[in-house]
Each structure stands twice: as C-alpha cells, then as structure tokens.
Design a protein around this motif. Structure first.
Motif, PDB file in Angstrom:
ATOM      1  N   SER A  68       1.012  -1.477   0.383  1.00  0.00           N
ATOM      2  CA  SER A  68      -0.064  -0.098   0.210  1.00  0.00           C
ATOM      3  C   SER A  68       0.865   1.393   0.376  1.00  0.00           C
ATOM      4  CB  SER A  68      -0.894  -0.116   0.977  1.00  0.00           C
ATOM      5  OG  SER A  68      -2.083  -1.075   0.619  1.00  0.00           O
ATOM      6  N   LEU A  69       2.243   1.543   0.503  1.00  0.00           N
ATOM      7  CA  LEU A  69       3.002   2.810   0.982  1.00  0.00           C
ATOM      8  C   LEU A  69       3.455   2.686  -0.581  1.00  0.00           C
ATOM      9  CD1 LEU A  69       4.079   2.278   4.073  1.00  0.00           C
ATOM     10  CD2 LEU A  69       2.919   3.877   3.541  1.00  0.00           C
ATOM     11  N   ALA A  70       4.291   1.848  -0.791  1.00  0.00           N
ATOM     12  CA  ALA A  70       4.694   1.890  -2.213  1.00  0.00           C
ATOM     13  C   ALA A  70       3.576   2.627  -3.298  1.00  0.00           C
ATOM     14  CB  ALA A  70       5.729   0.394  -2.963  1.00  0.00           C
ATOM     15  N   ARG A  71       2.170   1.826  -3.611  1.00  0.00           N
ATOM     16  CA  ARG A  71       1.585   2.655  -4.387  1.00  0.00           C
ATOM     17  C   ARG A  71       1.299   3.794  -4.194  1.00  0.00           C
ATOM     18  NH1 ARG A  71      -1.374  -3.082  -3.562  1.00  0.00           N
ATOM     19  NH2 ARG A  71      -2.006  -1.997  -2.159  1.00  0.00           N
ATOM     20  N   VAL A  72       0.658   4.388  -2.577  1.00  0.00           N
ATOM     21  CA  VAL A  72       0.709   5.792  -2.504  1.00  0.00           C
ATOM     22  C   VAL A  72       1.838   6.658  -2.383  1.00  0.00           C
ATOM     23  CG1 VAL A  72       0.433   6.980  -0.575  1.00  0.00           C
ATOM     24  CG2 VAL A  72      -0.577   5.853  -0.076  1.00  0.00           C
ATOM     25  N   ALA A  73       3.307   6.039  -2.685  1.00  0.00           N
ATOM     26  CA  ALA A  73       4.239   6.846  -3.329  1.00  0.00           C
ATOM     27  C   ALA A  73       4.559   6.608  -4.549  1.00  0.00           C
ATOM     28  CB  ALA A  73       5.265   6.079  -2.493  1.00  0.00           C
ATOM     29  N   ALA A  74       3.955   6.061  -5.358  1.00  0.00           N
ATOM     30  CA  ALA A  74       3.620   5.918  -6.656  1.00  0.00           C
ATOM     31  C   ALA A  74       2.584   7.042  -6.983  1.00  0.00           C
ATOM     32  CB  ALA A  74       3.219   5.043  -6.983  1.00  0.00           C
ATOM     33  N   ARG A  75       2.147   7.325  -6.857  1.00  0.00           N
ATOM     34  CA  ARG A  75       0.457   8.182  -7.250  1.00  0.00           C
ATOM     35  C   ARG A  75       1.043   9.488  -6.562  1.00  0.00           C
ATOM     36  NH1 ARG A  75      -3.131   4.589  -4.870  1.00  0.00           N
ATOM     37  NH2 ARG A  75      -2.910   5.832  -2.989  1.00  0.00           N
ATOM     38  N   LEU A  76       1.884   9.674  -5.702  1.00  0.00           N
ATOM     39  CA  LEU A  76       2.832  11.087  -4.926  1.00  0.00           C
ATOM     40  C   LEU A  76       2.920  11.709  -6.678  1.00  0.00           C
ATOM     41  CD1 LEU A  76       2.867  13.356  -2.813  1.00  0.00           C
ATOM     42  CD2 LEU A  76       4.490  11.564  -1.851  1.00  0.00           C
ATOM     43  N   CYS A  77       3.753  10.764  -7.062  1.00  0.00           N
ATOM     44  CA  CYS A  77       5.048  10.491  -7.760  1.00  0.00           C
ATOM     45  C   CYS A  77       4.743  10.965  -8.986  1.00  0.00           C
ATOM     46  CB  CYS A  77       6.230   9.685  -8.259  1.00  0.00           C
ATOM     47  SG  CYS A  77       7.825   9.206  -7.227  1.00  0.00           S
ATOM     48  N   ILE A  78       3.789  10.752  -9.108  1.00  0.00           N
ATOM     49  CA  ILE A  78       2.765  11.029 -10.679  1.00  0.00           C
ATOM     50  C   ILE A  78       2.371  12.593 -10.594  1.00  0.00           C
ATOM     51  CG2 ILE A  78       0.702  10.457 -12.179  1.00  0.00           C
ATOM     52  CD1 ILE A  78       0.889   7.686 -11.451  1.00  0.00           C
ATOM     53  N   THR A  87      11.365   4.650  -3.186  1.00  0.00           N
ATOM     54  CA  THR A  87      10.401   3.768  -2.673  1.00  0.00           C
ATOM     55  C   THR A  87      10.075   4.155  -0.756  1.00  0.00           C
ATOM     56  OG1 THR A  87      11.645   2.182  -2.062  1.00  0.00           O
ATOM     57  CG2 THR A  87      10.792   1.342  -3.777  1.00  0.00           C
ATOM     58  N   PRO A  88       8.760   3.167   0.180  1.00  0.00           N
ATOM     59  CA  PRO A  88       8.773   3.676   1.050  1.00  0.00           C
ATOM     60  C   PRO A  88      10.427   3.658   1.692  1.00  0.00           C
ATOM     61  CG  PRO A  88       6.923   3.578   0.345  1.00  0.00           C
ATOM     62  CD  PRO A  88       8.031   2.914  -0.688  1.00  0.00           C
ATOM     63  N   HIS A  89      10.115   2.709   1.023  1.00  0.00           N
ATOM     64  CA  HIS A  89      12.021   1.775   1.811  1.00  0.00           C
ATOM     65  C   HIS A  89      13.287   2.503   1.544  1.00  0.00           C
ATOM     66  CE1 HIS A  89      15.734  -1.434   2.283  1.00  0.00           C
ATOM     67  NE2 HIS A  89      14.753  -2.031   3.463  1.00  0.00           N
ATOM     68  N   ASP A  90      13.489   3.217   0.592  1.00  0.00           N
ATOM     69  CA  ASP A  90      14.414   4.414   0.706  1.00  0.00           C
ATOM     70  C   ASP A  90      14.007   5.533   2.365  1.00  0.00           C
ATOM     71  OD1 ASP A  90      15.541   3.313  -1.339  1.00  0.00           O
ATOM     72  OD2 ASP A  90      14.199   4.545  -2.755  1.00  0.00           O
ATOM     73  N   ALA A  95      16.461   8.061   7.185  1.00  0.00           N
ATOM     74  CA  ALA A  95      16.879   7.890   8.256  1.00  0.00           C
ATOM     75  C   ALA A  95      18.039   7.997   8.548  1.00  0.00           C
ATOM     76  CB  ALA A  95      15.426   7.406   8.583  1.00  0.00           C
ATOM     77  N   ARG A  96      18.778   6.747   8.460  1.00  0.00           N
ATOM     78  CA  ARG A  96      19.456   6.318   8.728  1.00  0.00           C
ATOM     79  C   ARG A  96      21.609   6.587   8.241  1.00  0.00           C
ATOM     80  NH1 ARG A  96      23.918   4.701  10.144  1.00  0.00           N
ATOM     81  NH2 ARG A  96      24.437   2.376  11.127  1.00  0.00           N
ATOM     82  N   THR A  97      21.275   6.961   7.471  1.00  0.00           N
ATOM     83  CA  THR A  97      22.206   8.314   6.860  1.00  0.00           C
ATOM     84  C   THR A  97      22.117   9.311   7.642  1.00  0.00           C
ATOM     85  OG1 THR A  97      22.467   7.189   4.335  1.00  0.00           O
ATOM     86  CG2 THR A  97      23.481   9.488   5.056  1.00  0.00           C
ATOM     87  N   GLY A  98      20.646  10.085   7.714  1.00  0.00           N
ATOM     88  CA  GLY A  98      21.152  10.854   8.864  1.00  0.00           C
ATOM     89  C   GLY A  98      21.406  10.569  10.336  1.00  0.00           C
TER      90      GLY A  98
END
Length: 153
Positions: A68-78, A87-90, A95-98
């Motif tokens: 679901s979160l991946a689909r939301v991210a894709a719609r947001l990009c569109i 992707t949401p995993h990014d 966060a880990r880098t920060g």
C-alpha cells in the motif's frame, strides 16, 4: 502501544539468515514528541487500532497491505509529475544516513533502531537493547525533522 512506544509484534518482520529461519522477535520503537503529535493529528486514529488501516476492510482492525505505501508513493510521484525513483523503503535508508550524519549516532544503536540483526560476533557479546540511547536519538531526530518542516512553512 504504550504512551510513548510502539511494538511491532514478533514474527511480523521478515526473517533473515541471522534469524536461522526462526520467527523474528518483537521490535519496540520509541515515539518522539513530534511523532506522537502527528499521530494525534491523524483523523480517525484510535489508540489500540491501526494507524494506517486497510480501508477495504472498512475499519481500524486490519493492517494495510505491504504494498500500500509503495502505491501511495507512486501516486504521489505522478501527482508531482516526478519519475517514481524512490520507494518507502528508501525512507529507512534516508533516516539511517541522517542518524549517522546529523546525530552522529553509534552504528549499533542505529541498527537496533531499525530492528536489524547485528553481525554474529556483536550479537553474541552485546545483548543490550540500548533503549535509553534509542529514545534520546529519536527525540533528537524528531526535533530535527520538525525544524526542517517548520523551515519550509
């Protein structure tokens, strides 16, 4: 979920080689003051229910599907006319880098915050949860993210 933490139930996360095929253990995450404020802001959220419920189930008693979160991210990009390059995993990687770059966090604490299994030798000799350090780090991270958001407003 207690007042200031959320626990991912045992067996919910994917197993890794380090788990030797055993179900993963529960993972507790501290919720910073800004995170709690955002949760309270979300319309329809009930303590004890799912923050992001599966709307197909018509309530707060079923979790959203993993994609679901991946689909939301894709719609947001569109909607933003962007190429869907993340992707949401990014967000976990960001966060880990920060945590390393901004908070200068000890790598063991950061890995525990993500729920990662430590390398074998560390797993054997360091059984601590570093809970106090994780709480402090997430409070500092919450303040950092809130400052970024407020600077954009």
């Amino acid at each position: 979920m207690s007042n200031d933490s959320w626990t991912m139930p045992a067996g919910y996360r994917k197993a890794t080689k380090a788990d030797n095929g055993r179900p993963t253990k529960a993972h507790r995450v501290h919720l910073s003051a800004p995170a709690l404020a955002e949760l309270e802001r979300i319309r329809g959220w009930e303590r004890g229910g799912f923050v992001f419920p599966d709307r197909k189930e018509g309530g707060t008693h079923a979790p959203i599907e993993r994609q679901s979160l991946a689909r939301v991210a894709a719609r947001l990009c569109i909607r933003l006319k962007m190429k869907p390059t993340w992707t949401p995993h990014d967000l976990r990687r960001t966060a880990r880098t920060g945590w390393s770059d901004v908070l200068k966090l000890d790598p063991i604490v950061a890995e525990k915050m993500l729920g990662h299994a430590l390398p074998a030798i560390l797993r054997v000799y360091d059984r601590g949860e570093q809970w106090e350090e994780r709480v402090d780090a997430l409070e500092r991270w919450g303040a950092h993210v809130l400052a970024l958001v407020e600077a954009e407003e």
